[in-house]
Design an enzyme around this catalytic site. Structure first.
Site, short mmCIF file in Angstrom:
data_model
loop_
_atom_site.label_atom_id
_atom_site.label_comp_id
_atom_site.label_asym_id
_atom_site.label_seq_id
_atom_site.Cartn_x
_atom_site.Cartn_y
_atom_site.Cartn_z
N ASP A 219 -11.26 -3.37 -5.27
CA ASP A 219 -10.91 -4.27 -6.37
C ASP A 219 -11.72 -5.55 -6.17
OD1 ASP A 219 -9.81 -6.09 -8.15
OD2 ASP A 219 -7.73 -5.49 -7.78
N ARG A 222 -10.11 -9.06 -6.95
CA ARG A 222 -9.21 -9.50 -5.87
C ARG A 222 -9.99 -9.97 -4.64
NH1 ARG A 222 -8.31 -6.75 -1.12
NH2 ARG A 222 -6.27 -7.03 -0.09
N GLY A 246 0.37 -9.89 6.62
CA GLY A 246 0.08 -8.62 5.96
C GLY A 246 -1.41 -8.38 5.91
N ASP A 268 0.64 -7.36 10.80
CA ASP A 268 0.94 -6.28 9.86
C ASP A 268 1.84 -5.26 10.56
OD1 ASP A 268 -0.77 -5.27 7.06
OD2 ASP A 268 0.70 -3.94 7.99
N ILE A 296 6.45 -10.13 10.21
CA ILE A 296 6.34 -11.55 10.54
C ILE A 296 7.70 -12.12 10.93
CG2 ILE A 296 6.67 -12.33 8.15
CD1 ILE A 296 4.33 -13.86 10.83
N GLU A 297 8.77 -11.50 10.39
CA GLU A 297 10.12 -11.98 10.71
C GLU A 297 10.55 -11.61 12.12
OE1 GLU A 297 9.74 -11.34 6.30
OE2 GLU A 297 9.33 -10.11 8.09
N GLU A 312 -2.63 -11.89 0.93
CA GLU A 312 -2.70 -11.25 -0.38
C GLU A 312 -1.37 -10.51 -0.54
OE1 GLU A 312 -2.19 -8.86 -2.76
OE2 GLU A 312 -3.81 -7.51 -2.19
N GLU A 321 7.65 -5.92 -4.79
CA GLU A 321 7.57 -5.74 -3.33
C GLU A 321 8.10 -6.95 -2.57
OE1 GLU A 321 3.57 -4.61 -2.30
OE2 GLU A 321 3.93 -2.51 -2.86
N SER A 326 8.35 -13.10 2.69
CA SER A 326 7.82 -13.17 4.06
C SER A 326 6.86 -14.35 4.22
CB SER A 326 7.09 -11.86 4.41
OG SER A 326 8.00 -10.77 4.40
N HIS A 462 -6.55 -3.78 -9.69
CA HIS A 462 -5.66 -2.67 -9.34
C HIS A 462 -4.21 -2.98 -9.70
CE1 HIS A 462 -4.70 -5.16 -5.82
NE2 HIS A 462 -3.68 -4.35 -5.59
#
Length: 514
Positions: A219, A222, A246, A268, A296-297, A312, A321, A326, A462
């Protein structure tokens, strides 16, 4: 037990006499206490003694069996004078449902067939008085027809109100089922940060396969927007500590490293992180980029604070999502004072769609499927939001922004929102759907600002567009303004999914995006 022969003849005689007495029909006069053996006898008595001619009343008022029953019950219950019947002109006093209930369950007059009166009138020659009253009878019939028409109109309006109430109840039930809370699901939270790892495993496993990352990397809108933002604003990243939430294949982490970042930390939870580690080593950036597997939490970073958070995180309709949860968690825990989150500004917009062919294929299709009606399927089809590319030629309104998010300040609670919108129509058409898209901006401290859009009028991405089909098309003309309201919130059963309600022209539809 006595034999039949034990009863003497006198007992049998008494029994027979009682049966005969009980078998005699006793009809009480409508206006006095005298008893008669038949309905015809009482009608003759009423005509002679009380000047009440039932035949004339039935003829004049055009009474059917129900009207006759109401008349008899009215007289029994209210005990009117016979003179009062002479003054009746328009609406009869007994034409009420309450007079369908008899004062006595065994009133023989109620068993009389009023058709006998009509038949007797047809057999008898009309008197001069009856001929003179024919016009009055016709007028009475006309008035009753008018009254029946009015009652039909009232009944039709009542049915329509019931239909509307039923539709509201159906919508309420649909909303309740779609947005079922924790007591019917497995999750006990409505925020991503509170989900257990086992509850979130399906989401992260979907990002373990290379295919989804290949799609995102290809993409160009993006990926090149992130690259251009970083390469054209290196002063933001020079000698800074960067957190990539992420990180996927690590592409953003490597962009940041190339702009002069001191240290880049990529996090991730999916298994793609292992390929990302190989990619970073292959590009000899492992001295700058550190990759950590985990949410990450849940993870512990090798630093206390970071200067920049980049991610992203956007999903369909921007918020699908719920990855922004997060980002907010990471911002509140790790971002140093004066630090920045990128992208920093995002907006969601709506636009009206006039693609009649699409509506016919998705909705009207169910009205006739190989000669069979399957319209009930619409109730399953319409509530599902559709993610697809729209032809920009099918757009029939100007866009309207319904939500603006500043990623540096927004709180999680603000991600559930409601907003009114106004869509100015640009051509005569039928509005068959509402489409949602989002814009992303890199602005804070940027000497070269960058933005991209997922609008149907912009280069394809996308993310495509999110389409909300209307059950009934809305005819519109150029210059019209569609006024509506939209509400968006996480699905309590699955906080990564969305529940979206749209109200237009007194019509409300709830959609799920999952």
């Amino acid at each position: 037990m006595p034999e039949l022969s034990d009863f003497d003849d006198e007992v049998w005689c008494d029994w027979d006499e009682d049966d005969e007495t009980k078998g005699e029909l006793q009809v009480r006069c409508l206006f006095c206490e005298r008893l008669f053996s038949s309905a015809q006898a009482i009608f003759s008595h009423c005509t002679a003694e009380h000047q009440f001619d039932i035949t004339q009343i039935v003829r004049k008022q055009g009474l059917d069996c129900y009207g006759y029953i109401k008349l008899i019950n009215f007289i029994r219950i209210t005990n009117p004078s016979t003179e009062s019947f002479q003054s009746i002109l328009d609406q009869v006093p007994w034409d009420k449902d309450e007079y369908m209930k008899p004062s006595s369950m065994n009133d023989p007059l109620l068993q009389f067939d009023v058709d006998e009166i009509w038949e007797s009138m047809e057999q008898q020659p009309c008197s001069s008085e009856q001929v003179a009253g024919e016009s009055q009878v016709q007028a009475a019939h006309f008035q009753r027809l008018q009254g029946a028409e009015k009652r039909a109109e009232v009944a039709e309006a009542a049915v329509e109100r019931i239909r509307e109430d039923f539709e509201k109840m159906r919508q309420y039930v649909q909303d309740f089922v779609i947005n079922a809370d924790a007591r019917t699901g497995t999750s006990t939270t409505n925020t991503i940060t509170d989900l257990r790892q086992d509850e979130d495993s399906v989401y992260f496993s979907s990002y373990g396969h290379y295919g989804i990352h290949e799609e995102m990397l290809k993409d160009k809108v993006r990926t090149e927007s992130y690259r251009d933002f970083m390469y054209c604003n290196p002063h933001i990243f020079k000698d800074k500590v960067i957190l990539d939430v992420g990180c996927g294949t690590g592409i953003l982490s490597m962009f940041a490293a190339k702009t002069g970042a001191k240290h880049v930390i990529g996090v991730d939870q999916s298994e793609i992180i292992y390929q990302a580690m190989d990619i970073v080593r292959e590009n000899k950036l492992d001295g700058v980029v550190t990759l950590i597997r985990g949410r990450i939490e849940d993870v512990e970073l090798p630093v206390d604070k970071v200067d920049i958070i980049i991610s992203e995180w956007m999903g369909y309709f921007l918020l699908f999502e719920s990855m922004l949860d997060s980002i907010i968690y990471a911002r509140d825990k790790y971002l140093t004072e004066g630090g920045s989150v990128y992208p920093d500004i995002c907006t969601i917009s709506l636009v009206a769609v006039g693609d009649k062919k699409k509506h016919d294929e998705r909705v009207a299709f169910w009205d006739d499927v190989y000669g069979f009606k399957m319209s009930c399927m619409k109730k399953a089809v319409i509530p599902e939001a559709v993610v697809e590319e729209l032809n920009p030629d099918t757009l029939i309104s100007e866009p309207c922004v319904i939500k603006m998010i500043d990623c540096n300040t927004v709180g999680i609670s603000a991600l559930d929102f409601a907003s009114e919108f106004s869509l100015k129509i640009t051509e005569d058409h039928e509005c068959v759907a509402i489409s949602g898209h989002f814009d992303v901006l890199f602005e804070k401290n940027c000497s070269n600002k960058v933005m991209f859009s997922t609008s149907p009028r912009s280069p394809k991405t996308h993310w495509k567009q999110t389409v909300f089909l209307l059950e009934q098309p809305v005819p519109v003309k150029k210059g019209d303004v569609i006024q509506g309201k939209i509400a968006c919130c996480k699905n309590r059963k699955d906080p990564r999914a969305l529940i979206i309600s749209i109200s237009i022209n007194n019509m409300k539809q709830t959609y799920s995006l999952q």
